[in-house]
Design an enzyme around this catalytic site. Structure first.
Site, PDB file in Angstrom:
ATOM      1  N   ALA A  31       0.534  -1.191  -0.095  1.00  0.00           N
ATOM      2  CA  ALA A  31       0.125   0.218   0.035  1.00  0.00           C
ATOM      3  C   ALA A  31       0.872   1.421  -0.013  1.00  0.00           C
ATOM      4  O   ALA A  31       0.432   2.366  -0.698  1.00  0.00           O
ATOM      5  CB  ALA A  31      -0.953   0.012   1.236  1.00  0.00           C
ATOM      6  N   GLY A  34       2.066   1.586  -3.456  1.00  0.00           N
ATOM      7  CA  GLY A  34       0.688   1.809  -4.461  1.00  0.00           C
ATOM      8  C   GLY A  34       0.347   3.329  -4.155  1.00  0.00           C
ATOM      9  O   GLY A  34      -0.222   3.690  -5.219  1.00  0.00           O
ATOM     10  N   ASP A  35       0.398   3.770  -2.776  1.00  0.00           N
ATOM     11  CA  ASP A  35      -0.218   5.005  -2.687  1.00  0.00           C
ATOM     12  C   ASP A  35       0.438   6.062  -3.504  1.00  0.00           C
ATOM     13  O   ASP A  35      -0.031   7.014  -4.200  1.00  0.00           O
ATOM     14  CB  ASP A  35      -0.039   5.443  -1.371  1.00  0.00           C
ATOM     15  CG  ASP A  35      -0.404   6.835  -0.799  1.00  0.00           C
ATOM     16  OD1 ASP A  35      -1.459   7.213  -1.291  1.00  0.00           O
ATOM     17  OD2 ASP A  35       0.401   7.446  -0.185  1.00  0.00           O
ATOM     18  N   ALA A  36       2.028   5.803  -3.668  1.00  0.00           N
ATOM     19  CA  ALA A  36       2.755   6.958  -4.197  1.00  0.00           C
ATOM     20  C   ALA A  36       2.659   6.628  -5.909  1.00  0.00           C
ATOM     21  O   ALA A  36       2.467   7.786  -6.578  1.00  0.00           O
ATOM     22  CB  ALA A  36       4.294   6.352  -3.978  1.00  0.00           C
TER      23      ALA A  36
END
Length: 146
Positions: A31, A34-36
């Protein structure tokens, strides 16, 4: 960057990153990346669509990069996911997080974390086409326009 390399391959090569079984990564690690990656995708689209002041760009981006919107996106995508993708999403959604969203419910935050874990997983697997297809599909299903 060597011609023909993906962004991920170029980073791994340049900084001599070893091969890792990403299935062993914690869902919160997935995550995290994935957020970046999701943020970079949205920022790229916003910037490519119009040259505007940074503050205006930021306001446009935060409409799409937030737990509430990401929860809606994953809700719209669940039936489209493969069994493997569902498993990654569920691991991310169910992970014990020590942080919470400022402006989202716990349920939305957890679903958003699951989406980010899935995006991180697909990115680290080199599945950029699949990742972009899913994000585009969610935007289409939710009738979102950047």
């Amino acid at each position: 960057m060597e011609e023909g390399l993906t962004f991920l391959e170029a980073v791994k090569q340049k900084f001599e990153c070893g091969e890792v079984d990403i299935r062993a990564y914690s869902p919160l690690t997935l995550a995290y990346i994935g957020d970046a990656v999701y943020d970079l995708i949205i920022r790229t689209v916003v910037v490519e669509r119009a040259n505007r002041p940074a503050n205006t760009l930021h306001k446009m981006v935060v409409r799409y990069v937030n737990a509430g919107m990401q929860a809606k996106m994953i809700d719209s995508l669940e039936e489209e996911l493969t069994e493997e993708e569902k498993a990654v999403y569920h691991r991310g959604r169910n992970a014990k997080s020590y942080t919470t969203a400022k402006n989202a419910s716990v349920a939305d935050y957890r679903r958003a974390t699951g989406l980010e874990a899935l995006i991180g997983y697909l990115y680290l697997q080199g599945e950029m086409d699949r990742m972009l297809t899913l994000i585009g599909l969610a935007f289409d299903k939710l009738e979102m326009k950047i």
